[in-house]
Design a protein around this motif. Structure first.
Motif, short mmCIF file in Angstrom:
data_model
loop_
_atom_site.label_atom_id
_atom_site.label_comp_id
_atom_site.label_asym_id
_atom_site.label_seq_id
_atom_site.Cartn_x
_atom_site.Cartn_y
_atom_site.Cartn_z
N GLU A 154 142.64 -2.20 90.27
CA GLU A 154 143.40 -1.51 91.32
C GLU A 154 142.54 -1.57 92.58
O GLU A 154 141.31 -1.66 92.50
N ARG A 186 144.99 -7.55 86.04
CA ARG A 186 145.08 -6.82 84.77
C ARG A 186 145.44 -7.81 83.68
O ARG A 186 146.42 -8.55 83.83
N GLU A 188 147.25 -8.03 81.19
CA GLU A 188 148.38 -7.37 80.53
C GLU A 188 148.68 -8.03 79.18
O GLU A 188 148.66 -9.26 79.08
N PHE A 196 157.50 -9.51 88.03
CA PHE A 196 157.50 -8.05 87.85
C PHE A 196 156.16 -7.58 87.27
O PHE A 196 155.55 -6.65 87.81
N ARG A 197 155.73 -8.18 86.17
CA ARG A 197 154.45 -7.78 85.58
C ARG A 197 153.63 -9.04 85.37
O ARG A 197 153.94 -9.88 84.52
N THR A 198 152.59 -9.19 86.17
CA THR A 198 151.77 -10.40 86.13
C THR A 198 150.32 -10.00 85.92
O THR A 198 149.98 -8.81 85.95
N PHE A 201 148.03 -9.81 90.85
CA PHE A 201 149.08 -9.31 91.73
C PHE A 201 148.45 -8.63 92.94
O PHE A 201 147.24 -8.46 93.01
N GLN A 203 148.37 -5.30 95.53
CA GLN A 203 148.76 -3.90 95.72
C GLN A 203 148.65 -3.51 97.18
O GLN A 203 147.84 -4.08 97.92
N GLU A 205 147.90 -0.03 98.81
CA GLU A 205 147.56 1.34 98.40
C GLU A 205 147.05 2.14 99.59
O GLU A 205 146.37 1.62 100.47
N GLU A 272 159.51 1.08 87.60
CA GLU A 272 158.60 1.52 88.68
C GLU A 272 158.29 0.39 89.66
O GLU A 272 157.95 -0.72 89.26
N ILE A 273 158.42 0.70 90.96
CA ILE A 273 157.90 -0.24 91.96
C ILE A 273 156.74 0.40 92.73
O ILE A 273 155.93 -0.30 93.30
N ARG A 279 145.91 12.88 92.95
CA ARG A 279 144.73 12.57 92.13
C ARG A 279 143.70 13.68 92.18
O ARG A 279 142.61 13.54 91.61
N GLU A 312 147.82 9.72 96.64
CA GLU A 312 147.82 8.25 96.64
C GLU A 312 149.25 7.72 96.64
O GLU A 312 150.11 8.22 95.91
N SER A 314 150.90 4.00 95.92
CA SER A 314 150.45 2.69 95.40
C SER A 314 151.67 1.84 95.05
O SER A 314 152.43 2.16 94.14
N GLY A 316 153.31 -2.21 94.53
CA GLY A 316 153.01 -3.62 94.28
C GLY A 316 153.77 -4.50 95.26
O GLY A 316 155.00 -4.41 95.36
N1 GAP Z 1 145.91 3.06 91.96
C1 GAP Z 1 147.00 3.46 91.16
C2 GAP Z 1 147.62 2.38 90.43
O1 GAP Z 1 147.13 1.26 90.38
P1 GAP Z 1 149.70 1.79 88.94
O2 GAP Z 1 150.95 2.58 88.68
O3 GAP Z 1 148.94 1.28 87.78
O4 GAP Z 1 148.80 2.72 89.86
C3 GAP Z 1 150.68 0.77 91.13
O5 GAP Z 1 150.07 0.56 89.89
C4 GAP Z 1 151.70 -0.31 91.43
O6 GAP Z 1 151.11 -1.61 91.29
C5 GAP Z 1 152.90 -0.32 90.47
O7 GAP Z 1 153.89 0.59 90.91
C6 GAP Z 1 153.38 -1.77 90.60
O8 GAP Z 1 154.20 -1.92 91.73
C7 GAP Z 1 152.08 -2.52 90.82
N2 GAP Z 1 151.62 -3.14 89.56
C8 GAP Z 1 150.88 -2.55 88.58
N3 GAP Z 1 150.64 -3.42 87.58
C9 GAP Z 1 151.24 -4.58 87.92
C10 GAP Z 1 151.36 -5.87 87.30
N4 GAP Z 1 150.77 -6.14 86.14
N5 GAP Z 1 152.07 -6.83 87.96
C11 GAP Z 1 152.63 -6.59 89.16
N6 GAP Z 1 152.55 -5.39 89.79
C12 GAP Z 1 151.88 -4.41 89.19
#
Ligand code: GAP
Length: 447
Positions: A154, A186, A188, A196-198, A201, A203, A205, A272-273, A279, A312, A314, A316
């Protein structure tokens, strides 16, 4: 299923029209990593610029930052990521598939997709084990445990460790915020659904530092502001909602959390977007302890010191880009034509190309006049020139990439210096003086 599933069509459009490509495609692709092509990079950049303008440039209580991806490894011990940024993982000894143990109901058995992993007779799932999602690498020449560093999962921690640097150098007073846009990584277990989930990516923030006791008031303000930002971006109201985290869902650092969710359609539905989190003083207190450096704010007016709480926001950048694409995609019939059209009804402010200029024919000075218009407009807007194919085909090509205006130079144009401007959504055509085009487009795009 509230909204139609357009994901497969979008993936194909994005590749065909230069928005998004599979990473390292010629080698068979890299799992859940994507490259942004010429139009995709413009679209995502427009979204990031909008966020930066709303969060940094238009406010005097938020400062920008661009912290490094590689941070001191103690950062991630302090933040809780080394111990706690884990997902429970199970392997299937039969199909070699890997699944999140706590999300088996969302997964499909690769050998029998009608069942979830573990339900097919042949499934042989291992015991769940904790898997840390941070990518590890080594700094310097020696690959030993002392040289381990992590790719940040992050961007937020770069802000916390710079809290006093920014506050003192910019003479900011609490409440104030620090914002940044940057890559996060990450590993993942179950990435997917296109961008969507990569695993890599971006952020966007912002950490807003407030006096303890005022935090919930600020939390509510930021919730409302961030929802409005998504609406202003053009996401439909009926596709947006808040989701409040229950006590069980709250991250280890959060006192309160709401997600902004967007309806991606199909079985993916609302997801979630953006996260808006209270915090508390978790992060600054942890970094104080682990670094042995004070991270307090001195309130000169009231002559008191405290560790601020943090609200915060945050979001993506890739996920919002996907939401904007899904939200914009539509197929519609065209009166008097057998073939319909595909339109990306993007907010003109984020469309990668703002106007396309066509000569009706390739003769009678029309291409020359059209090229001159391109040169006149290029400094102000990203524009495209196209003289190939029928005018109908050229319109369709631009509709499909979301270009809000098509300007046609025809037989009348070379005589009286007027052109037609066609609106992507209403299909209405205005005839205007070519000399007025810049002002006309500025009015439409900024208005
Ligand atoms: N600092 C807080 C934080 O990182 P999070 O909910 O884990 O919070 C925030 O992530 C945003 O980052 C998510 O709402 C999403 O938009 C984006 N995000 C998180 N993981 C992602 C992933 N693997 N691929 C794409 N976007 C991701």
């Amino acid at each position: 299923m509230s909204q139609p599933d357009v994901m497969d069509k979008l993936v194909s459009l994005c590749k065909r029209r230069g928005f998004i490509f599979q990473s390292s495609e010629i080698y068979g692709g890299t799992g859940s990593v994507w490259d942004y092509g010429p139009l995709g990079v413009e679209l995502k950049k427009n979204i990031k610029d909008r966020w930066w303008n709303a969060m940094v440039r238009s406010r005097d209580d938020i400062e920008g930052l661009d912290a490094a991806i590689l941070m001191h490894p103690r950062t991630w011990e302090a933040s809780g990521h080394v111990a706690g940024f884990v997902d429970p993982l199970v392997d299937c000894k039969t199909c070699k598939g890997r699944f999140r143990a706590d999300k088996l109901e969302d997964a499909r058995c690769p050998q029998k997709p009608s069942k979830q992993p573990g339900q097919h007779d042949a499934c042989a799932l291992t015991e769940a084990r904790q898997f840390n999602l941070m990518f590890k690498t080594h700094m310097g020449a020696l690959e030993e445990s002392a040289s381990v560093v992590y790719l940040r999962p992050e961007t937020a921690q770069g802000i916390f460790v710079n809290f006093l640097n920014v506050q003192q150098s910019m003479r900011q007073k609490v409440p104030f915020g620090i914002a940044q846009i940057g890559k996060a990584f990450r590993n993942e277990i179950t990435p997917g659904n296109f961008i969507f989930r990569t695993r890599e990516f971006e952020q966007m923030e912002m950490q807003f530092f407030v006096e303890p006791g005022t935090d919930m008031e600020w939390f509510e303000q930021w919730k409302a502001l961030r929802m409005q930002w998504h609406l202003d971006l053009g996401l439909s109201r009926e596709r947006l909602e808040f989701h409040q985290h229950s006590a069980g869902e709250l991250a280890h650092y959060a006192r309160a959390a709401f997600d902004v969710q967007f309806d991606f359609g199909g079985t993916l539905g609302f997801q979630e977007i953006e996260g808006v989190h209270n915090r508390g003083d978790f992060d600054l207190t942890q970094h104080q302890q682990f670094s042995s450096k004070k991270l307090e704010y001195f309130d000169q007016v009231n002559n008191k010191r405290y560790v601020p709480y943090v609200i915060e926001t945050s979001v993506g950048a890739d996920r919002v880009t996907l939401a904007a694409l899904v939200n914009a995609y539509r197929e519609e019939a065209v009166e008097g034509e057998a073939e319909g059209r595909v339109v990306l009804g993007l907010n003109p402010a984020i469309a990668p190309i703002k106007a396309a200029i066509f000569p009706l024919t390739k003769k009678d000075g029309q291409p020359e006049m059209a090229r001159k218009i391109v040169e006149d407009l290029r400094g102000a807007f990203p524009v495209d020139y196209d003289e190939t194919g029928s005018i109908g085909k050229r319109y369709r090509r631009q509709d499909e990439v979301g270009t809000p205006f098509c300007i046609t130079v025809d037989g009348q144009s070379t005589g009286d210096n007027t052109v037609t401007v066609r609106d992507r959504d209403s299909l209405a055509q205005d005839r205007i003086d070519a000399g007025q085009l810049k002002a006309y487009l500025a009015g439409k795009l900024l208005g």
